[in-house]
Design a protein around this motif. Structure first.
Motif, short mmCIF file in Angstrom:
data_model
loop_
_atom_site.label_atom_id
_atom_site.label_comp_id
_atom_site.label_asym_id
_atom_site.label_seq_id
_atom_site.Cartn_x
_atom_site.Cartn_y
_atom_site.Cartn_z
N ALA A 31 11.66 -3.61 23.93
CA ALA A 31 10.74 -4.70 24.30
C ALA A 31 9.55 -4.79 23.35
O ALA A 31 9.18 -5.88 22.89
CB ALA A 31 10.26 -4.51 25.74
N THR A 65 17.21 -4.85 25.70
CA THR A 65 16.92 -3.67 26.50
C THR A 65 15.43 -3.42 26.59
O THR A 65 14.65 -3.84 25.72
CB THR A 65 17.61 -2.43 25.89
OG1 THR A 65 17.11 -2.25 24.56
CG2 THR A 65 19.11 -2.61 25.84
N VAL A 66 15.05 -2.70 27.64
CA VAL A 66 13.64 -2.41 27.86
C VAL A 66 13.09 -1.55 26.72
O VAL A 66 11.94 -1.70 26.31
CB VAL A 66 13.46 -1.69 29.21
CG1 VAL A 66 12.01 -1.29 29.42
CG2 VAL A 66 13.95 -2.56 30.35
N GLU A 67 13.92 -0.67 26.20
CA GLU A 67 13.47 0.22 25.13
C GLU A 67 13.06 -0.54 23.88
O GLU A 67 12.23 -0.07 23.09
CB GLU A 67 14.58 1.21 24.77
CG GLU A 67 14.92 2.21 25.86
CD GLU A 67 15.80 1.60 26.94
OE1 GLU A 67 16.22 0.44 26.76
OE2 GLU A 67 16.06 2.27 27.96
N SER A 95 13.06 -12.06 26.21
CA SER A 95 12.98 -10.60 26.31
C SER A 95 13.94 -10.04 27.35
O SER A 95 14.33 -8.86 27.28
CB SER A 95 11.55 -10.17 26.64
OG SER A 95 11.13 -10.75 27.87
N GLN A 96 14.34 -10.88 28.33
CA GLN A 96 15.29 -10.43 29.34
C GLN A 96 16.69 -10.20 28.74
O GLN A 96 17.53 -9.57 29.38
CB GLN A 96 15.39 -11.47 30.47
CG GLN A 96 14.12 -11.59 31.30
CD GLN A 96 14.28 -12.63 32.38
OE1 GLN A 96 13.66 -13.69 32.35
NE2 GLN A 96 15.14 -12.35 33.35
N ARG A 146 21.18 -6.85 26.19
CA ARG A 146 21.50 -6.46 27.56
C ARG A 146 22.02 -7.67 28.31
O ARG A 146 21.33 -8.68 28.46
CB ARG A 146 20.25 -5.91 28.26
CG ARG A 146 20.52 -5.42 29.68
CD ARG A 146 19.26 -4.91 30.34
NE ARG A 146 18.26 -6.00 30.44
CZ ARG A 146 17.02 -5.82 30.87
NH1 ARG A 146 16.61 -4.61 31.18
NH2 ARG A 146 16.17 -6.84 30.93
#
Length: 654
Positions: free
Chosen positions: A133, A129-131, A125-126, A157
């Motif tokens: 996740a 992007t956070v969006e 997941s790293q 990312r």
């Protein structure tokens, strides 16, 4: 060997008495049994030893095979890793918790992470992007339950925080029936996305250019017509009125010819800016070509609203434009058509607004005009007339009439002026005043003028072949014809084709045709003079020629326009002008012909002023060629009246 040892042992035992014989037998039996047992033990030992040797040998071989298999497996894995590292796409593996346990070199390069980062338990997941996740977690669970992920687009990312678009494919990994993680690939599609974006931008740009004017950035004709269609649809739906304004800059061609097209383009751009900034956003403004702009006004309450906008447009156009060292002042002519009064479709409104614009032009420009029903009918009539005129030569509808020119000294016919007539197949005889100006305006006068010259030369040759006295045939030449680069060749070609004597041909030109380009006119007229062709200045006095220019022209005759003859006996100014022209002609050695003579009083005045030749209805109207032949021997006038001497008052001492 054990067996031999038992035999020797048995033989060494001494024989005894009978009692001892039995014991000896027992002993020997025992020896034999021991020997046999020893033999069996040795044989068993040897068998075990051989089996042990074979087992060790098998184990050694098996160990070698396993070592080779492990070595081959390691080599295969090494080659696989190297092959995976060479793949142009990123490959990764995770455990069930989503930690990355392997990725190839391309994945390292793509993400910016290093192999050491894997040791820290880097989560998949790293890498996104956070969006995304939540969506990634949902997709991860679906893959772990057996669903395949194929080319799903995510935003990767990188370690440095930058992002890039990528396609992700993934599938579950299983061992002994248990899911142990997932394996997938990441394909960088930055180039493809950039290419697609470029293509979208190019397509949008091409689409924009297809519907917008490249110079002014205004809607072009195609987009304007589409917007006008929609505006008309709204007007029909809501029962509202609509106005269409066509704006044409006055004498803009002069700016282009004088300053160049680059400056002309800058002028158009500034005019477009002034109009765009001065109009409402709801008004549609477009450039439909050249120096023509159009405006669509929707939801107008009355004609007064349109007048207000038209006046504002005129005021916007008239604002001075500064370009380099020049300050330019322009005006415009505006034609206006209304929906539904003047039409209910795009074509009708455009056509009628254009007609109204030309009406504004005819008024001198810098004004606007609404198209009236009468003007509309006249415009349609003019259009039909123009279409028929274009076919008049091919349909053999044109014919020539000839008006006699009379010498005032002999009273004889000395020449004829060829005048074109149009015998329309449906409308009958059409007046030259109705179609000659139209031919001049449309340029059709070039082809008509060539036909007139050819027909006149042929007729003149026919008169000569019939044995009639030589008379000069005068043909009017238009400004359009003189401007043609092949005009001289055309005249000489017709003379050669017809066989007509050049000395019997007279070309009548107007002052405006000569004064447009005096130097070129002098060159052309000198060629004609060298060929023996006579040259006459037609409608003299109505133009703007100067004496210096007149002296340069190889003329042989001046023709006084009929407008001065009409009131020569009642208007002192006209009489003085005619007297001056006759005197000028005499001074310059030029013959003078008075046109439009209709009364005896006019004739007597011209005779008194010693005018050389006359023509007009007093002597004959223009006649067909067959009727002219009867006039060759006729005398038209009585002997001339002696000129009246000027009376000068004398004083004592003079």
């Amino acid at each position: 060997m054990l067996f031999l040892f038992g035999l020797s042992l048995t033989a060494a035992l001494p024989a005894s008495a009978a009692d001892g014989q039995q014991e000896l037998d027992h002993y020997r039996l025992l020896v034999w049994l021991v020997t046999a047992l020893l033999f069996l033990v040795v044989a068993l030992f040897l068998s075990i030893l051989r089996r042990s040797r074979r087992s060790r040998q098998f184990l050694h071989q098996e160990s070698s095979r396993r070592h080779e298999a492990v070595t081959a497996l390691k080599e295969s894995e090494r080659r696989f890793r190297e092959t995976v590292d060479l793949l142009p796409q990123s490959v990764f593996e995770t455990d069930c918790a989503g930690r990355v346990v392997f990725w190839n070199r391309c994945a390292l390069d793509l993400s910016g992470y290093s192999a050491e980062d894997l040791a820290g338990g880097l989560l998949l997941s790293q890498l996104f992007t956070v969006e995304e996740a939540d969506h990634l977690q949902e997709v991860f669970l679906q893959v772990m339950t057996g669903q395949r992920l194929v080319n799903s687009q995510f935003t990767v990312r990188k370690k440095d925080g930058s992002t890039l678009p990528a396609l992700i494919s993934a599938d579950a990994m299983a061992s002994q029936g248990q899911v142990i993680g997932l394996r997938g690939s990441i394909v960088d599609i930055s180039d493809r996305v950039q290419t697609e974006e470029t293509l979208r931008q190019n397509e949008a740009r091409l689409n924009y250019l297809a519907y917008h004017d490249t110079l002014t950035d205004l809607p072009n004709r195609a987009l304007f017509q589409d917007r006008l269609e929609h505006a008309l649809a709204r007007a029909r739906r809501f029962g509202s009125q609509l106005a269409l304004l066509i704006i044409d800059l006055d004498r803009f061609k002069n700016f282009n010819d004088s300053l160049g097209h680059d400056m002309g383009d800058q002028v158009l751009w500034k005019i477009a800016c002034q109009l765009r900034n001065g109009l409402r956003e709801v008004d549609t403004l477009a450039r439909i070509g050249g120096d023509e702009f159009v405006i669509v006004l929707e939801n107008i309450a009355s004609q007064a609203d349109v007048v207000k906008v038209a006046k504002k447009v005129l005021s916007l156009v008239v604002q001075p434009i500064s370009l380099r060292e020049h300050q330019l002042f322009l005006t415009a002519s505006i034609g206006i058509s209304l929906y539904p009064q003047n039409g209910e479709d795009v074509s009708s409104l455009m056509r009628k607004a254009d007609r109204a614009m030309h009406q504004a032009k005819n008024k001198g420009g810098d004004c606007f005009s609404f198209l009236s029903a009468v003007d509309d009918d006249l415009a349609e009539e003019r259009l039909f007339l123009e279409n028929d005129l274009r076919q008049a030569v091919d349909r053999h509808e044109l014919l020539l009439h000839y008006q006699p020119q009379i010498d005032l000294v002999s009273g004889r016919l000395v020449g004829v002026e060829a005048l074109v007539r149009w015998q329309h197949s449906v409308r009958g005889m059409i007046s030259p005043g109705d179609f000659i100006p139209l031919a001049e305006e449309t340029g059709l006068i070039v082809s008509i003028g060539e036909w007139v010259l050819r027909a006149a030369c042929i007729q003149g040759q026919l008169w000569q072949q019939a044995g009639l006295p030589p008379v000069r045939v005068a043909v009017n030449i238009s400004t359009w014809q003189i401007r043609q680069p092949d005009f001289v060749d055309m005249v000489e070609g017709i003379l050669e084709e017809s066989g007509f004597d050049p000395q019997l041909l007279e070309l009548e030109i107007t002052e405006s045709a000569v004064m447009d380009n005096v130097q070129e006119a002098v060159r052309i007229l000198n060629i004609f003079q060298q060929r023996g062709i006579s040259l006459a200045m037609d409608d003299f006095g109505t133009g703007y020629s100067s004496l210096s220019s007149l002296q340069r022209l190889p003329l042989s005759k001046l023709k006084i326009d009929r407008c001065f003859i009409r009131e020569v006996t009642t208007n002192a100014s006209d009489a003085a002008l005619i007297s001056s022209v006759i005197a000028l002609g005499r001074t310059m050695g030029l013959g003078v012909v008075a046109e439009g003579v209709e009364t005896e009083e006019q004739l007597q005045f011209l005779q008194q002023k010693d005018c050389a030749q006359v023509q007009g209805f007093l002597f004959s109207k223009p006649l067909p060629a067959r009727e002219v032949a009867a006039l060759f021997e006729r005398s038209f006038v009585s002997p001339p009246v002696p000129p009246t001497p000027d009376v000068t008052s004398l004083t004592a001492g003079d």
